[in-house]
Design a protein around this motif. Structure first.
Motif, short mmCIF file in Angstrom:
data_model
loop_
_atom_site.label_atom_id
_atom_site.label_comp_id
_atom_site.label_asym_id
_atom_site.label_seq_id
_atom_site.Cartn_x
_atom_site.Cartn_y
_atom_site.Cartn_z
N MET A 79 4.76 -12.75 -10.33
CA MET A 79 5.91 -11.89 -10.11
C MET A 79 5.46 -10.47 -9.76
SD MET A 79 8.39 -13.25 -13.19
CE MET A 79 9.60 -11.96 -12.91
N CYS A 80 4.44 -9.99 -10.45
CA CYS A 80 3.91 -8.65 -10.14
C CYS A 80 3.29 -8.62 -8.74
CB CYS A 80 2.87 -8.25 -11.19
SG CYS A 80 3.53 -8.02 -12.85
N CYS A 81 2.58 -9.67 -8.37
CA CYS A 81 2.01 -9.75 -7.02
C CYS A 81 3.11 -9.72 -5.96
CB CYS A 81 1.17 -11.01 -6.87
SG CYS A 81 -0.42 -10.97 -7.73
N ALA A 82 4.21 -10.44 -6.22
CA ALA A 82 5.32 -10.45 -5.28
C ALA A 82 5.89 -9.05 -5.09
CB ALA A 82 6.41 -11.42 -5.76
N PHE A 83 5.99 -8.30 -6.19
CA PHE A 83 6.46 -6.92 -6.11
C PHE A 83 5.54 -6.08 -5.21
CE2 PHE A 83 5.98 -2.58 -7.79
CZ PHE A 83 7.26 -2.10 -7.61
N LEU A 84 4.22 -6.23 -5.40
CA LEU A 84 3.26 -5.45 -4.63
C LEU A 84 3.28 -5.83 -3.15
CD1 LEU A 84 0.20 -5.53 -7.06
CD2 LEU A 84 1.63 -3.56 -6.54
N ILE A 85 3.56 -7.09 -2.86
CA ILE A 85 3.53 -7.56 -1.48
C ILE A 85 4.81 -7.23 -0.73
CG2 ILE A 85 3.41 -9.63 -0.03
CD1 ILE A 85 1.71 -10.90 -2.33
N ILE A 86 5.95 -7.38 -1.39
CA ILE A 86 7.24 -7.32 -0.70
C ILE A 86 7.77 -5.90 -0.54
CG2 ILE A 86 9.67 -8.01 -0.85
CD1 ILE A 86 8.69 -10.59 -2.21
N ILE A 130 -9.02 3.68 7.19
CA ILE A 130 -7.66 3.23 7.47
C ILE A 130 -7.58 1.71 7.47
CG2 ILE A 130 -5.83 3.25 9.22
CD1 ILE A 130 -6.86 5.97 10.11
N LEU A 131 -8.66 1.05 7.87
CA LEU A 131 -8.63 -0.40 8.00
C LEU A 131 -8.24 -1.09 6.70
CD1 LEU A 131 -11.83 -1.03 10.15
CD2 LEU A 131 -9.45 -1.19 10.89
N ILE A 132 -8.78 -0.60 5.60
CA ILE A 132 -8.53 -1.29 4.33
C ILE A 132 -7.06 -1.22 3.93
CG2 ILE A 132 -8.92 0.63 2.72
CD1 ILE A 132 -10.28 -2.95 2.39
N ASN A 133 -6.33 -0.20 4.40
CA ASN A 133 -4.91 -0.08 4.05
C ASN A 133 -4.09 -1.23 4.62
OD1 ASN A 133 -5.33 2.30 2.65
ND2 ASN A 133 -5.04 3.57 4.46
N TYR A 134 -4.50 -1.73 5.79
CA TYR A 134 -3.75 -2.83 6.39
C TYR A 134 -3.87 -4.10 5.56
CZ TYR A 134 -3.17 -0.05 10.61
OH TYR A 134 -2.81 0.93 11.50
N PHE A 135 -4.85 -4.15 4.65
CA PHE A 135 -5.11 -5.39 3.97
C PHE A 135 -4.76 -5.36 2.49
CE2 PHE A 135 -7.31 -5.99 7.83
CZ PHE A 135 -7.26 -7.36 8.06
N SER A 136 -4.11 -4.29 2.04
CA SER A 136 -3.71 -4.27 0.64
C SER A 136 -2.77 -5.43 0.32
CB SER A 136 -3.02 -2.93 0.31
OG SER A 136 -3.94 -1.87 0.40
N GLN A 137 -1.78 -5.64 1.20
CA GLN A 137 -0.85 -6.75 0.97
C GLN A 137 -1.55 -8.09 1.11
OE1 GLN A 137 1.68 -4.91 3.93
NE2 GLN A 137 3.45 -5.22 2.60
N ILE A 138 -2.43 -8.22 2.09
CA ILE A 138 -3.13 -9.49 2.29
C ILE A 138 -4.06 -9.77 1.12
CG2 ILE A 138 -4.70 -10.75 3.81
CD1 ILE A 138 -1.88 -10.28 4.92
N LEU A 139 -4.71 -8.75 0.62
CA LEU A 139 -5.59 -8.93 -0.53
C LEU A 139 -4.81 -9.48 -1.72
CD1 LEU A 139 -7.81 -5.72 -0.43
CD2 LEU A 139 -8.64 -8.07 -0.38
N TRP A 140 -3.67 -8.87 -2.01
CA TRP A 140 -2.88 -9.33 -3.15
C TRP A 140 -2.22 -10.66 -2.86
CZ3 TRP A 140 -4.02 -7.95 -7.65
CH2 TRP A 140 -4.58 -6.68 -7.87
N ALA A 147 5.17 0.83 -5.81
CA ALA A 147 4.24 -0.20 -5.33
C ALA A 147 3.01 0.45 -4.70
CB ALA A 147 4.93 -1.12 -4.33
N LEU A 148 3.23 1.52 -3.90
CA LEU A 148 2.10 2.22 -3.29
C LEU A 148 1.25 2.91 -4.35
CD1 LEU A 148 3.86 3.75 -0.15
CD2 LEU A 148 2.34 1.77 -0.26
N ALA A 149 1.88 3.43 -5.40
CA ALA A 149 1.12 4.03 -6.50
C ALA A 149 0.25 2.97 -7.17
CB ALA A 149 2.07 4.66 -7.51
N PHE A 150 0.78 1.76 -7.33
CA PHE A 150 -0.01 0.67 -7.91
C PHE A 150 -1.18 0.31 -7.00
CE2 PHE A 150 3.45 -0.39 -10.92
CZ PHE A 150 2.67 -0.59 -12.05
N TYR A 151 -1.00 0.42 -5.69
CA TYR A 151 -2.11 0.15 -4.78
C TYR A 151 -3.30 1.06 -5.10
CZ TYR A 151 0.48 -2.90 -1.57
OH TYR A 151 1.18 -3.94 -1.01
#
Length: 498
Positions: A425-432, A379-389, A228-232
């Motif tokens: 489903m792919c978004c759920a994988f990236l978020i969870i 660093i700030l943008i990393n906190y929002f990868s999940q929120i973005l998706w 998931a982090l690689a996909f980020y």
């Protein structure tokens, strides 16, 4: 709340004497023209996607997997995933033709509070940090040839990044057409740079028969969280695939040109990205990739040492075009939010002659310049990868909800139900999956999003009258006269409840 509307003939026409800018004797408003052609749209998608990501992100993808084969597969799937999302957004963009992208779609599907929270996050972090990060990357690579043996001075990079933001904001204020020309020119430069990387990689593969880095290509240590982090990292390089939707209101014949632009741009970017990564792996060893802050620079130092300074210049040009695309769409996002009453009215206004959203563009520039003062902006943008998706997933869920809630809504494009379901489903994988590994990223992101709720109820929903409204109107009239802006005749006229 009712948005500003065009005055009828029976209403008194305001003039300079009563504090509101008068445009002409016939009409207070101005008409915004559709200026973005199909090729401009293709250039905007490609130019916004290809920023610093493809020159830097390969390290992040490989670090999370440790596998050459898995890394290339993730780049392929990132392109497919982005294309599926873009196709869903084609349906959204042709059924909800307002500019504003994610904000407009979430607002329409789930109401004003949800829309405001998306706008809140965009204003607070997403847009300014994205613009600032890409501008800083531009500055670092632009000055790198002058400091070949050491890191460029931090203050010099920040100053040049500020110049980049101000210059491109000024160009976007002066003319949307100039902005699109810059986007087209720098898109060509980006593609030429990547084609050069691919051709060099093919030379090493075919003539020098350099294939040893592909031995045991699937060896590595990876799990669902690391994938998931690689996909980020991979999807960060594809970021911008939905940016054309932010300016649908300016796109000529959007029903035809929006899907065409997607079908032209997305496969082109995916093919170029995958081939560029293969070229990187042909030339660079695993250790060289993992230790490189910018894979493209290491690639150039090995393959063309005599003119290796060209690589930082091409990366800088790529980032310059990327900043232009983000600034262009940010101005239109904030303008759409103001039309709905979620930002001050002044941000919905256009310049009388230039017909560009100058107040929104200036606001976007100022917030980005403020981010230059933050030392850990990356660093700030990393906190929002999940929120973005999560917000992207909310848009697709909203599309499905609107199919159920408003089945008769005009849909010039209607994708097969399999596409949005697969995408969700792919978004759920990236978020969870990253939550157990990086729980604080999720917690901080959720806190900042929820902080918009009291702001909405205090300053938006319940601020339609009283001293706040009087002061707001006074400031709006003053700024109207100072920078010669007014509302557009194509602003929505129907009331929207906050």
């Amino acid at each position: 709340m009712t948005l500003k509307r065009k005055q009828s003939e029976s209403e008194e026409k305001p003039s300079e004497t009563n504090g509101t800018l008068s445009i002409n004797d016939e009409d207070l408003s101005i008409k915004k023209k559709r200026k973005i052609t199909l090729m401009n749209g293709v250039g905007l998608i490609i130019g916004t996607i290809i920023g610093s990501g493809i020159f830097v992100s390969p390290t992040g993808v490989f670090r999370s997997t440790g596998s050459v084969g898995a890394s290339i597969l993730i780049w392929c799937l990132s392109g497919v995933f982005s294309t599926l999302g873009a196709l869903c957004y084609a349906e959204l963009g042709t059924s909800i033709t307002r500019s504003g992208g994610d904000y407009a779609y979430i607002y329409t599907a789930f109401g004003p509070l949800a829309g405001f929270l998306r706008l809140w996050v965009a204003i607070l972090i997403i847009r300014p940090t994205t613009q600032t990060i890409v501008a800083l990357t531009f500055a670092q690579y632009a000055v790198k040839p002058f400091f070949p043996d050491c890191e460029p001075p931090e203050d010099a990079c920040r100053l040049l990044a500020a110049v980049c933001l101000c210059l491109l904001t000024a160009i976007n204020c002066l003319s949307s057409r100039w902005s699109m020309r810059i986007q087209d020119i720098f898109t060509i430069a980006k593609l030429l740079a990547l084609v050069g990387v691919i051709l060099i990689g093919l030379y090493y593969l075919i003539w020098l028969e350099k294939v040893e880095h592909f031995e045991n290509a699937w060896d590595g240590e990876y799990n669902p969280a690391s994938i998931a982090l690689a996909f980020y990292s991979g999807l960060f390089a594809f970021g911008g695939w939905n940016y054309l939707n932010f300016v649908t209101g300016e796109l000529k014949d959007p029903y035809t040109n929006l899907p065409r632009a997607i079908w032209i741009a997305m496969p082109m970017v995916t093919i170029v990205y995958v081939l560029a990564n293969i070229a990187y792996f042909i030339v660079l060893s695993k250790g060289e990739i993992l230790s490189s802050p910018a894979v493209a620079v290491s690639f150039g130092n090995i393959t063309i040492p005599e003119v290796s300074w060209l690589i930082p210049i091409f990366v800088a040009l790529s980032c310059f075009g990327g900043v232009n695309g983000v600034i262009f769409t940010s101005g239109h996002l904030f303008r759409t939010g103001a039309q709905d009453g979620h930002l001050p009215d002044i941000f919905s206004f256009l310049h009388v002659q230039k017909k560009t959203p100058i107040p929104s563009l200036i606001f976007s520039c100022v917030t980005s310049l403020a981010m230059l003062l933050v030392s850990d902006v990356f660093i700030l943008i990393n906190y929002f990868s999940q929120i973005l998706w999560f917000s992207v997933a909310a848009c697709i869920a909203g599309m499905l909800w609107l199919r159920y809630k408003e089945p008769d809504m005009p849909r010039p494009i209607k994708v097969n139900i399999f596409i949005p379901v697969t995408f969700l489903m792919c978004c759920a994988f990236l978020i969870i999956f990253p939550i157990p590994t990086y729980p604080w990223n999720t917690i901080i992101g959720v806190i900042i999003v929820l902080s918009g709720i009291p702001v909405y109820y205090l300053f938006i929903k319940n601020a339609t009258s009283g001293s706040y409204a009087i002061y707001s109107e006074t400031i709006t009239r003053f700024l109207q006269k100072m920078i010669s802006v007014t509302y557009s005749a194509d602003d929505e006229e129907e009331p929207r409840d906050k």
